[in-house]
Every structure is written in C-alpha cells, then in structure tokens.
Design an enzyme around this catalytic site. Structure first.
Site, PDB file in Angstrom:
ATOM      1  N   ALA A 117       1.458  -8.664  -6.914  1.00 42.68           N
ATOM      2  CA  ALA A 117       0.517  -9.504  -7.720  1.00 42.68           C
ATOM      3  C   ALA A 117       0.931 -10.210  -8.879  1.00 42.68           C
ATOM      4  CB  ALA A 117      -0.729  -8.730  -7.829  1.00 42.68           C
ATOM      5  N   HIS A 175       4.614 -15.736 -10.347  1.00 42.26           N
ATOM      6  CA  HIS A 175       6.046 -15.823 -10.758  1.00 42.26           C
ATOM      7  C   HIS A 175       6.229 -17.292 -11.269  1.00 42.26           C
ATOM      8  CE1 HIS A 175       7.397 -12.050  -9.067  1.00 42.26           C
ATOM      9  NE2 HIS A 175       6.808 -12.392  -8.019  1.00 42.26           N
ATOM     10  N   CYS A 224     -20.322   2.423  -8.152  1.00 40.73           N
ATOM     11  CA  CYS A 224     -18.848   2.797  -8.050  1.00 40.73           C
ATOM     12  C   CYS A 224     -18.864   3.108  -9.960  1.00 40.73           C
ATOM     13  CB  CYS A 224     -18.138   1.972  -7.668  1.00 40.73           C
ATOM     14  SG  CYS A 224     -16.314   2.269  -8.018  1.00 40.73           S
ATOM     15  N   CYS A 253     -11.476   8.107  -7.989  1.00 41.14           N
ATOM     16  CA  CYS A 253     -12.087   9.085  -6.953  1.00 41.14           C
ATOM     17  C   CYS A 253     -11.756   8.589  -5.770  1.00 41.14           C
ATOM     18  CB  CYS A 253     -13.518   9.417  -7.314  1.00 41.14           C
ATOM     19  SG  CYS A 253     -14.743   8.579  -6.649  1.00 41.14           S
TER      20      CYS A 253
HETATM   21  C1  LIG Z   1       5.729  -5.324  -1.479  1.00 38.10           C
HETATM   22  C2  LIG Z   1       5.311  -6.775  -1.776  1.00 38.10           C
HETATM   23  C3  LIG Z   1       5.382  -7.458  -2.995  1.00 38.10           C
HETATM   24  C4  LIG Z   1       4.928  -8.786  -3.295  1.00 38.10           C
HETATM   25  N1  LIG Z   1       4.969  -9.178  -4.425  1.00 38.10           N
HETATM   26  C5  LIG Z   1       4.563 -10.667  -4.710  1.00 38.10           C
HETATM   27  C6  LIG Z   1       4.316 -10.988  -5.786  1.00 38.10           C
HETATM   28  O1  LIG Z   1       4.284 -10.324  -6.779  1.00 38.10           O
HETATM   29  N2  LIG Z   1       4.147 -12.533  -5.864  1.00 38.10           N
HETATM   30  C7  LIG Z   1       4.010 -13.148  -5.001  1.00 38.10           C
HETATM   31  O2  LIG Z   1       3.877 -14.357  -5.151  1.00 38.10           O
HETATM   32  N3  LIG Z   1       4.160 -12.720  -3.723  1.00 38.10           N
HETATM   33  C8  LIG Z   1       4.539 -11.234  -3.542  1.00 38.10           C
HETATM   34  N4  LIG Z   1       4.683 -11.041  -2.265  1.00 38.10           N
HETATM   35  C9  LIG Z   1       4.807 -11.796  -1.093  1.00 38.10           C
HETATM   36  C10 LIG Z   1       3.306 -12.249  -0.634  1.00 38.10           C
HETATM   37  O3  LIG Z   1       2.454 -11.222  -0.634  1.00 38.10           O
HETATM   38  C11 LIG Z   1       3.607 -12.873   0.647  1.00 38.10           C
HETATM   39  O4  LIG Z   1       4.402 -13.978   0.598  1.00 38.10           O
HETATM   40  C12 LIG Z   1       2.245 -13.377   1.115  1.00 38.10           C
HETATM   41  O5  LIG Z   1       1.161 -12.525   0.993  1.00 38.10           O
HETATM   42  C13 LIG Z   1       2.310 -14.020   2.662  1.00 38.10           C
HETATM   43  O6  LIG Z   1       1.099 -14.390   2.972  1.00 38.10           O
HETATM   44  P1  LIG Z   1       0.865 -14.864   4.423  1.00 38.10           P
HETATM   45  O7  LIG Z   1      -0.211 -15.687   4.412  1.00 38.10           O
HETATM   46  O8  LIG Z   1       2.078 -15.751   5.054  1.00 38.10           O
HETATM   47  O9  LIG Z   1       1.039 -13.909   5.396  1.00 38.10           O
HETATM   48  P2  LIG Z   1      -0.197 -12.705   5.862  1.00 38.10           P
HETATM   49  O10 LIG Z   1      -0.920 -12.305   4.629  1.00 38.10           O
HETATM   50  O11 LIG Z   1       0.456 -11.520   6.613  1.00 38.10           O
HETATM   51  O12 LIG Z   1      -1.258 -13.371   6.878  1.00 38.10           O
HETATM   52  C14 LIG Z   1      -0.827 -13.783   8.132  1.00 38.10           C
HETATM   53  C15 LIG Z   1      -2.331 -13.449   8.826  1.00 38.10           C
HETATM   54  O13 LIG Z   1      -1.919 -13.986  10.124  1.00 38.10           O
HETATM   55  C16 LIG Z   1      -2.629 -12.980  11.041  1.00 38.10           C
HETATM   56  N5  LIG Z   1      -2.025 -13.068  12.354  1.00 38.10           N
HETATM   57  C17 LIG Z   1      -0.803 -12.751  12.686  1.00 38.10           C
HETATM   58  N6  LIG Z   1      -0.675 -13.130  14.068  1.00 38.10           N
HETATM   59  C18 LIG Z   1      -1.990 -13.504  14.549  1.00 38.10           C
HETATM   60  C19 LIG Z   1      -2.343 -14.063  15.709  1.00 38.10           C
HETATM   61  N7  LIG Z   1      -1.416 -14.133  16.831  1.00 38.10           N
HETATM   62  N8  LIG Z   1      -3.613 -14.468  15.839  1.00 38.10           N
HETATM   63  C20 LIG Z   1      -4.450 -14.776  14.749  1.00 38.10           C
HETATM   64  N9  LIG Z   1      -4.019 -14.219  13.455  1.00 38.10           N
HETATM   65  C21 LIG Z   1      -2.750 -13.800  13.586  1.00 38.10           C
HETATM   66  C22 LIG Z   1      -2.350 -11.647  10.284  1.00 38.10           C
HETATM   67  O14 LIG Z   1      -3.347 -10.719  10.724  1.00 38.10           O
HETATM   68  C23 LIG Z   1      -2.478 -12.025   8.794  1.00 38.10           C
HETATM   69  O15 LIG Z   1      -3.874 -11.936   8.207  1.00 38.10           O
HETATM   70  C24 LIG Z   1       4.995  -9.671  -2.103  1.00 38.10           C
HETATM   71  C25 LIG Z   1       4.626  -9.044  -0.823  1.00 38.10           C
HETATM   72  C26 LIG Z   1       5.187  -7.569  -0.533  1.00 38.10           C
HETATM   73  C27 LIG Z   1       5.237  -7.221   0.646  1.00 38.10           C
END
Ligand SMILES: Cc1cc2nc3c(=O)[nH]c(=O)nc-3n(C[C@H](O)[C@H](O)[C@H](O)COP(=O)(O)OP(=O)(O)OC[C@H]3O[C@@H](n4cnc5c(N)ncnc54)[C@H](O)[C@@H]3O)c2cc1C
Length: 479
Positions: free
Chosen positions: A58, A61, A413, A450
C-alpha cells in the site's frame, strides 16, 4: 448501472469486455466508462479487488527507483500524479509520510548517490542524502548501525481497498456492468459476427474489444488468444501487521536499499494506524499460495530486528501474503493486438496500485489504436468514498453525523471503532461486499486486534440482515 452476481450474462454485444476486477481492471473500466461505450467488467471472485490488489504494502510510489525509460517507470510516475489527485477528490486515504531508504553498511551507503541520480532521471527531484545524525533525528527508534539514508519526501501510504472500490463505483455509476462470480474461460475471436465470444461460468459474454487484466492469470488468458510472450510466476510477499500501539514508533516509510529482486523488506505505517513489516519475495509455482510460512515470518522478524528492534516487542494483529504477477521480463507486459482487437495487461508486479490510473489511460489509447472509437469523454464527478483512514475524521468522531443519524454513534467493532451506520452504508453501496472479508475491506470491521472475536456475531448479523432485505437508498458517511 448494474452489478450482477448470479444468472446468465446479458445477450448484448458489449463494446469492451475487461477480464479481472483488480485495481488495474477497475481503473480501466473507470477510464472507459467516461466514454459512451458499453463496458462489461467480469470478475471470477464475488468482489472487486479480491486478488493481489487486496494484499500489498500500500505504498503510493513516486517511481524514484524505477528503471528509467521503461514503460513501468513512465506509468508509475504518471500514475502517482493521477492517483494523488484522484484520491483527494474521491476521499481515498493517503498520507504523504515520505520514505527513508536506510543504508546499513558501507556498500549500501555508497549506493545512495547513484539512487539519488536515478531519482532525478525518473523526474523525482526532491530526494536528499542524510547522514546518520539526520536519520536518527527523524527516526529515533531506528535500530543501531544506520549510516545514512536517501530521503524521498513524495513516497506516501494509501488505502488500496478504497482505491479499487472507488474505481469500480465510478465505473458502475457511469453505466459499466460489473459481473461478479464470473470466470472467463475459452475465447473465440473473430467468427461470423466479428466479435469475441468468451465462455464464462455465467454463460457467454460477447464483446467487440477485449482487455485482459487477469493479474496472476493474465498469461493463461493470453495463451487462449494464441500468445506466448510472457509467463507469470507468482512471487509471494508475506507481511506482518503490528498493533496500533506500534504506530508511534515510526513516522516514515523505512525502505531498504533495493535489489534486483525487488524493493526488499520495509517497515511502514498503514493508513489504518498500524505498522507493517514485509514483504518477502519468494517465487512459487502455485497461484493460490497466499498462506504465510514459519520461514517467511522468521525472515521478516530477523530483518525487522535490525530495522527497528522495539517493533518486534509489539503485539501482532495479523499476518497476510500477496502474490505479485512477476514474469521473465523486467517491465510491465502491456501489449496491443490490433488484428484481434485485444489488449493484454500482464506482468503488473510491484507497482500496479500506483500505476493503475496511468495504465488505464494507456490501455484506452491502445484500444483506440486497435480501432475502437471511444467517442467524447464526459465530465465526471468522482464518487466520494467513506473514509476508513486514521488521519481523517471517522464517523464515530463526528458529532454532526451522529446528531443527524445515531447509527454513526453506535460502535459495533470496538477495536477499529466501526459504527453500525458505516456497515449499513457499505452494505447498501453501489458495489456492496459479497462476503464479510469484503465488508472488512470497506469498513475495517473485523480487522482489528481481536480479529472479530468480540464483534464477529454482531457484524455477521447485520451483514445477513442486509442481504435478506432489499436495499434502501444509501446514506453514506463521507469525509
Ligand atoms: C506483497 C506485495 C506488495 C505490493 N506493494 C505494492 C505497493 O506498495 N504499491 C504498489 O503500487 N503496488 C504494490 N504491489 C503491486 C500491486 O498490488 C499489484 O500490481 C496490483 O494489485 C495488480 O493488480 P491487478 O488488477 O493486475 O491484479 P489482481 O488484483 O490480482 O486482479 C486480477 C483479477 O482478475 C481476476 N481473474 C483472474 N482470472 C480470471 C478469469 N479467468 N475470469 C475472471 N476473472 C479473473 C482475479 O480474480 C483478480 O481479481 C504489491 C504486490 C504485492 C503482492
């Protein structure tokens, strides 16, 4: 404006279908919904933001340490600017605490000038190298042995849950259809009518253009369209969340000097008033491996003991893990395939939350290059999201709200001071939660020290009651 959770999908041919409602997919839906387009956002889970987007560190950056010239560097920088502005308008909690990139040995100290120079190349001009005295003046509880630090004033903490929810809310309010519990399967492209026909767990989905924002599964969707340019390796990041009593120990985001494998283990406050330690970086094969491990937590405690020994004496509220969608490439994998009217948005690893709005604008431009005429963008008011951040007044603190509606004075809560009114509003909102975990992400209820031991039954009763009762008009507590 529609959110559906069951039943067959509408038979219409959407202009654009987006697979995946994480922070990236919802940002894209929000961007496109400003245009006169029919948008379908389909999500396998029962909620938005239920994948990687719910479990990260979170940090908003600045992009000071990105590889200059990459797509990621540009989108993080632009995304930082856009999301900062949007957060202020939409009421997404952000705290601009600034970061200290702490050098613990002479090699790391020697790396700081190059990092400061890299920051300038990334258009981040306000970093400064601090000597050890200045570092301890800013962070007196830092462990012994810090030799200096790079100060990055623009690094901020943000609420990742409200961000995704704000995007989804705005998209749905603007007319996009959000179809939950809807897993996309086989994809037939072209065909007699020239549109995509996507088999889903809720029947066929038809769309002229397709965006793949499926996060960890974006490579699998991409293969269904015949592409093999990237493969996703889940890179697990485990984190420890310390109790709110720890919040007074630390005032900045404390970053290590980064390595090739990532940003390393940090100590940072959260917008909910806790302190987090993490994440690890473990390459796995299992895209469901979001559990924590004894080895991972031990590693974090070991690193934390160096950064801030006193932190480890504090109570732990929770541990969690998220999976980064790492690929064999060092950059985001955002590719347009005009011949298929398809855009893949893959490899959004460690910075997707920050970059989300810039990724969305980039994807809109790529769709245009694929032939989509989005039409004129409408002027749009961002939604005003309920505040769940500690740095801003919460409903239980607001006499005006409580006088107008006593439900905001009834705390359900007690650990997180969440009121009956806030839970009610979340359950009646444009994009309501599909589970108690989704309700936690909207209100903080059940997320305190909790972990729902005391309030669990009351929160569940309100959740069950709301789902059994047709929704009344929402009355939301805004900040
Ligand atoms: C430990 C960690 C720390 C991080 N820290 C930061 C940070 O500090 N700052 C920052 O900017 N970023 C950070 N990130 C990166 C950031 O969290 C990710 O880049 C971002 O959440 C990616 O989003 P997304 O929508 O691509 O993926 P997701 O949130 O995974 O969304 C993809 C969605 O697609 C859905 N999906 C997949 N396949 C299908 C399907 N076949 N049909 C329908 N739905 C499907 C999934 O259910 C999911 O909800 C961090 C990541 C991690 C793991």
């Amino acid at each position: 404006m529609t959110v559906t959770t069951t039943g067959d999908l509408p038979g219409e041919v959407y202009d654009v279908a987006i697979i995946g409602a994480g922070v990236v997919g919802t940002a894209i839906a929000r961007e496109l919904a400003a245009h006169p387009l029919r948008i379908a956002l389909v999500e396998a889970s029962d909620d938005v933001g239920d994948g990687t987007s719910k479990a990260n560190t979170a940090i908003l950056h600045t992009g000071f340490d990105a590889a200059p010239g990459t797509l990621e560097a540009g989108l993080v920088r632009e995304g930082y600017r856009r999301l900062n502005t949007y957060a202020a308008e939409a009421g997404i909690p952000v705290e601009p605490l600034g970061a200290l990139l702490v050098a613990w040995d002479s090699e790391q100290l020697a790396a700081l000038p190059a990092l400061a120079e890299k920051a300038v190349r990334n258009d981040c001009h306000d970093t400064r190298i601090l000597d050890a005295d200045e570092v301890y003046a800013r962070e007196p509880r830092l462990g012994p042995g810090a030799l200096g630090a790079l100060e990055v004033p623009g690094e901020s903490i943000i609420c990742p849950w409200t961000t995704t929810l704000a995007y989804a809310t705005q998209a749905v309010d603007a007319g996009a259809d959000l179809h939950l519990n809807c897993t996309a399967g086989a994809i037939a492209t072209g065909g007699a009518h020239g549109h995509h026909e996507i088999a889903t767990s809720r029947g066929p989905l038809r769309a002229r253009y397709l965006v793949n924002a499926a996060g960890l599964y974006s490579d699998e969707i991409d293969r269904r369209l015949g592409h093999t340019e990237f493969s996703v390796t889940p890179r697990r990041g485990q984190l420890i969340v310390f109790d709110k009593f720890a919040r007074g120990l630390v005032s900045h985001i404390l970053l290590p000097v980064p390595t090739a494998r990532g940003k390393g283990v940090l100590v940072a406050p959260t917008v909910y008033g806790n302190v987090m330690l993490g994440p690890t970086a473990e390459d796995l094969d299992d895209k469901h491996a979001t559990g924590s491990s004894a080895a991972g937590l031990a590693l974090l405690r070991d690193k934390g003991a160096r950064i801030m020994p006193e932190l480890l004496e504090e109570e732990v509220t929770a541990v969690y893990a998220g999976l980064r969608a790492a690929t064999e490439h060092a950059d985001f994998q955002i590719r347009a395939h005009p011949e298929q009217r398809y855009v893949a948005v893959g490899g959004i690893r460690s910075t997707g939350l920050t970059a989300s709005m810039a990724i969305a604008a980039h994807v809109r431009d790529l769709l245009t290059r694929c032939g989509l005429d989005p039409g004129p963008a409408q002027e749009r008011e961002p939604p005003r999201m309920p505040n769940i951040g500690e740095a801003f007044p919460r409903p239980y603190q607001r006499a005006d709200l409580i006088a107008a509606d006593p439900a905001y004075g009834t705390v359900v809560c007690h650990c997180e001071r969440v009121t009956r009114g806030e839970i009610r509003d979340a359950l009646r909102a444009t994009v309501p939660p599909g589970s108690l975990d989704g309700l936690r992400r909207r209100t903080r209820a059940l997320g305190g020290r909790c972990q729902g031991f005391y309030c669990g039954a009351a929160v569940r009763a309100q959740f069950d009651e709301a789902r059994a009762t047709p929704a009344a008009a929402p009355v939301e507590a805004r900040r």
